[in-house]
Write a protein that holds these residues in place. Structure first.
Motif, PDB file in Angstrom:
ATOM      1  N   GLY A  16       0.741  -1.270  -0.093  1.00 33.72           N
ATOM      2  CA  GLY A  16       0.107   0.277  -0.006  1.00 33.72           C
ATOM      3  C   GLY A  16       0.870   1.253  -0.054  1.00 33.72           C
ATOM      4  O   GLY A  16       2.205   1.303   0.498  1.00 33.72           O
ATOM      5  N   PHE A  17       0.372   2.521  -0.756  1.00 35.18           N
ATOM      6  CA  PHE A  17       1.083   3.430  -0.532  1.00 35.18           C
ATOM      7  C   PHE A  17      -0.079   4.705  -0.347  1.00 35.18           C
ATOM      8  O   PHE A  17      -1.104   4.464  -0.739  1.00 35.18           O
ATOM      9  N   LEU A  54       6.851   1.939  -7.239  1.00 34.92           N
ATOM     10  CA  LEU A  54       7.270   3.170  -6.485  1.00 34.92           C
ATOM     11  C   LEU A  54       7.797   4.375  -7.074  1.00 34.92           C
ATOM     12  O   LEU A  54       7.715   5.473  -7.006  1.00 34.92           O
ATOM     13  N   PHE A  55       8.626   3.760  -8.150  1.00 32.18           N
ATOM     14  CA  PHE A  55       9.415   4.885  -9.090  1.00 32.18           C
ATOM     15  C   PHE A  55       8.319   5.590  -9.511  1.00 32.18           C
ATOM     16  O   PHE A  55       8.188   6.876  -9.897  1.00 32.18           O
ATOM     17  N   ASP A  56       6.996   4.980 -10.133  1.00 33.95           N
ATOM     18  CA  ASP A  56       6.011   5.471 -10.728  1.00 33.95           C
ATOM     19  C   ASP A  56       5.237   6.645  -9.930  1.00 33.95           C
ATOM     20  O   ASP A  56       5.126   7.735 -10.031  1.00 33.95           O
ATOM     21  N   CYS A  90      11.261  -1.690  -1.372  1.00 34.43           N
ATOM     22  CA  CYS A  90      10.544  -0.717  -1.230  1.00 34.43           C
ATOM     23  C   CYS A  90      11.671   0.467  -0.476  1.00 34.43           C
ATOM     24  O   CYS A  90      11.728   1.570  -1.097  1.00 34.43           O
ATOM     25  N   LEU A  91      12.503   0.058   0.371  1.00 30.27           N
ATOM     26  CA  LEU A  91      13.267   0.914   1.019  1.00 30.27           C
ATOM     27  C   LEU A  91      14.508   1.211  -0.197  1.00 30.27           C
ATOM     28  O   LEU A  91      14.872   2.486  -0.303  1.00 30.27           O
ATOM     29  N   SER A  92      14.812   0.259  -0.922  1.00 27.67           N
ATOM     30  CA  SER A  92      15.730   0.612  -1.956  1.00 27.67           C
ATOM     31  C   SER A  92      15.086   1.639  -2.994  1.00 27.67           C
ATOM     32  O   SER A  92      15.838   2.567  -3.659  1.00 27.67           O
ATOM     33  N   ALA A  93      13.938   1.568  -3.489  1.00 26.69           N
ATOM     34  CA  ALA A  93      13.345   2.527  -4.265  1.00 26.69           C
ATOM     35  C   ALA A  93      13.479   3.812  -3.637  1.00 26.69           C
ATOM     36  O   ALA A  93      13.705   4.983  -4.453  1.00 26.69           O
TER      37      ALA A  93
END
Length: 176
Positions: A16-17, A54-56, A90-93
């Motif tokens: 989720g975001f 996540l980039f998007d 997610c952390l990496s992104a």
């Protein structure tokens, strides 16, 4: 000055975001949703879907900071490992897009949003709807991500939060 916070509720199948704007003491809903990975897909494919998703989100909503829920250890080690791998993606992104990242436990999020750490998911959803004056209830993972963003807004405000956002290290409410 407005802050835009991206909250993340990591999951190996559904992440989720939630994006909110913080202006003074006011919190405004911007967007929320879910990034779904293909069920049964290999780990590498799931990681790619999460990072690209996540980039998007970051490119679309341009957050200035981010917050992510910490992994909890449950009785199933394999599930905990999968969740940790999704969280790592997610952390990496987030760090690859140069976003400051804050981490909160589920207990901290619930205490901040509901007032106690044993709140059920439905109560967290209700408080997210109430605090952000939403017309409907977001999907559970998106609501959890909005709760993470709200918790960060609550914990990072004030003078101590401003110092931390400038890169100074804070420990126990004091400069470390």
């Amino acid at each position: 000055m407005a802050r835009r916070i991206l909250g993340i509720d990591p999951g190996s199948r559904i992440t989720g975001f939630g994006v909110i704007d913080v202006i003074g003491q006011q919190r405004h809903y911007v967007a929320s949703g879910c990034i779904r990975t293909p069920q049964g897909a290999p780990l590498t494919e799931r990681v790619k879907v999460l990072v690209d998703g996540l980039f998007d989100v970051i490119a679309t909503y341009r957050p200035t900071e981010s917050a992510i829920e910490q992994v909890f250890v449950n009785v199933n080690p394999a599930a905990t490992l999968m969740l940790g791998q999704a969280r790592g993606a997610c952390l990496s992104a987030l760090v690859m897009r140069d976003l400051p990242v804050a981490e909160y436990t589920a207990l901290q999020v619930k205490q901040s949003v509901v007032g106690h750490g044993k709140a059920p998911k439905e109560q967290v959803q209700y408080m997210v709807v109430t605090m952000l004056n939403l017309s409907g209830t977001p999907q559970a993972d998106a609501a959890d991500a909005l709760a993470v963003a709200l918790a960060h807004a609550n914990h990072s405000g004030g003078a101590i939060g401003a110092l931390a956002r400038q890169g100074l290290r804070i420990k126990g409410g004091r400069l470390a």
